[in-house]
Design a protein around this motif. Structure first.
Motif, PDB file in Angstrom:
ATOM      1  N   GLY A  85      16.942  60.029  47.677  1.00 44.33           N
ATOM      2  CA  GLY A  85      18.002  60.534  46.815  1.00 44.33           C
ATOM      3  C   GLY A  85      17.861  62.003  46.455  1.00 44.33           C
ATOM      4  N   VAL A  86      16.818  62.663  46.938  1.00 45.82           N
ATOM      5  CA  VAL A  86      16.598  64.070  46.608  1.00 45.82           C
ATOM      6  C   VAL A  86      17.481  64.941  47.500  1.00 45.82           C
ATOM      7  N   SER A 105       6.555  55.995  42.867  1.00 43.33           N
ATOM      8  CA  SER A 105       7.837  56.383  42.270  1.00 43.33           C
ATOM      9  C   SER A 105       8.354  57.680  42.883  1.00 43.33           C
ATOM     10  N   HIS A 106       7.439  58.607  43.177  1.00 35.23           N
ATOM     11  CA  HIS A 106       7.866  59.860  43.809  1.00 35.23           C
ATOM     12  C   HIS A 106       8.355  59.615  45.243  1.00 35.23           C
ATOM     13  N   SER A 109       9.532  56.817  46.518  1.00 37.04           N
ATOM     14  CA  SER A 109      10.754  56.007  46.561  1.00 37.04           C
ATOM     15  C   SER A 109      11.981  56.820  46.162  1.00 37.04           C
ATOM     16  N   SER A 110      11.780  57.931  45.459  1.00 32.13           N
ATOM     17  CA  SER A 110      12.915  58.764  45.061  1.00 32.13           C
ATOM     18  C   SER A 110      13.280  59.785  46.129  1.00 32.13           C
ATOM     19  N   LEU A 111      12.496  59.896  47.199  1.00 30.54           N
ATOM     20  CA  LEU A 111      12.772  60.898  48.234  1.00 30.54           C
ATOM     21  C   LEU A 111      14.146  60.744  48.894  1.00 30.54           C
ATOM     22  N   VAL A 168       9.726  68.964  45.900  1.00 33.20           N
ATOM     23  CA  VAL A 168       9.225  67.620  45.618  1.00 33.20           C
ATOM     24  C   VAL A 168       8.022  67.317  46.504  1.00 33.20           C
TER      25      VAL A 168
END
Length: 80
Positions: free
Chosen positions: A31-32, A24-25, A27-29, A40
């Protein structure tokens, strides 16, 4: 049972949970925002040591291949 030993079911749940958390971390990269990316990445790297497995324990007995038992008894030799 020693306190350090865990059941196989517990290990599966722990590994699955850790993998889902890391996924989850990661896959969110995309959009960061670029300004928060170092924070992050630092958080991801701080949990990374939790994924490293401990070294193997030394064996208390040598590893051997056991001889297969014979299916039928052997006839005594007929040497005369």
């Amino acid at each position: 049972m020693r306190k350090r030993r865990l059941s196989m079911e517990m290990i599966v749940w722990v590994v699955t949970g850790m993998a889902l958390y890391l996924r989850s971390h990661l896959s969110s990269l995309p959009g960061v925002p670029p300004g928060k990316l170092p924070n992050v990445m630092e958080e991801i790297l701080s949990i990374a040591p939790g994924f490293v497995l401990p070294g193997r324990r030394a064996r208390h007995y040598p590893r051997t291949v056991k001889k297969r038992p014979q299916r039928y008894p052997l006839r005594p030799s007929s040497k005369a």
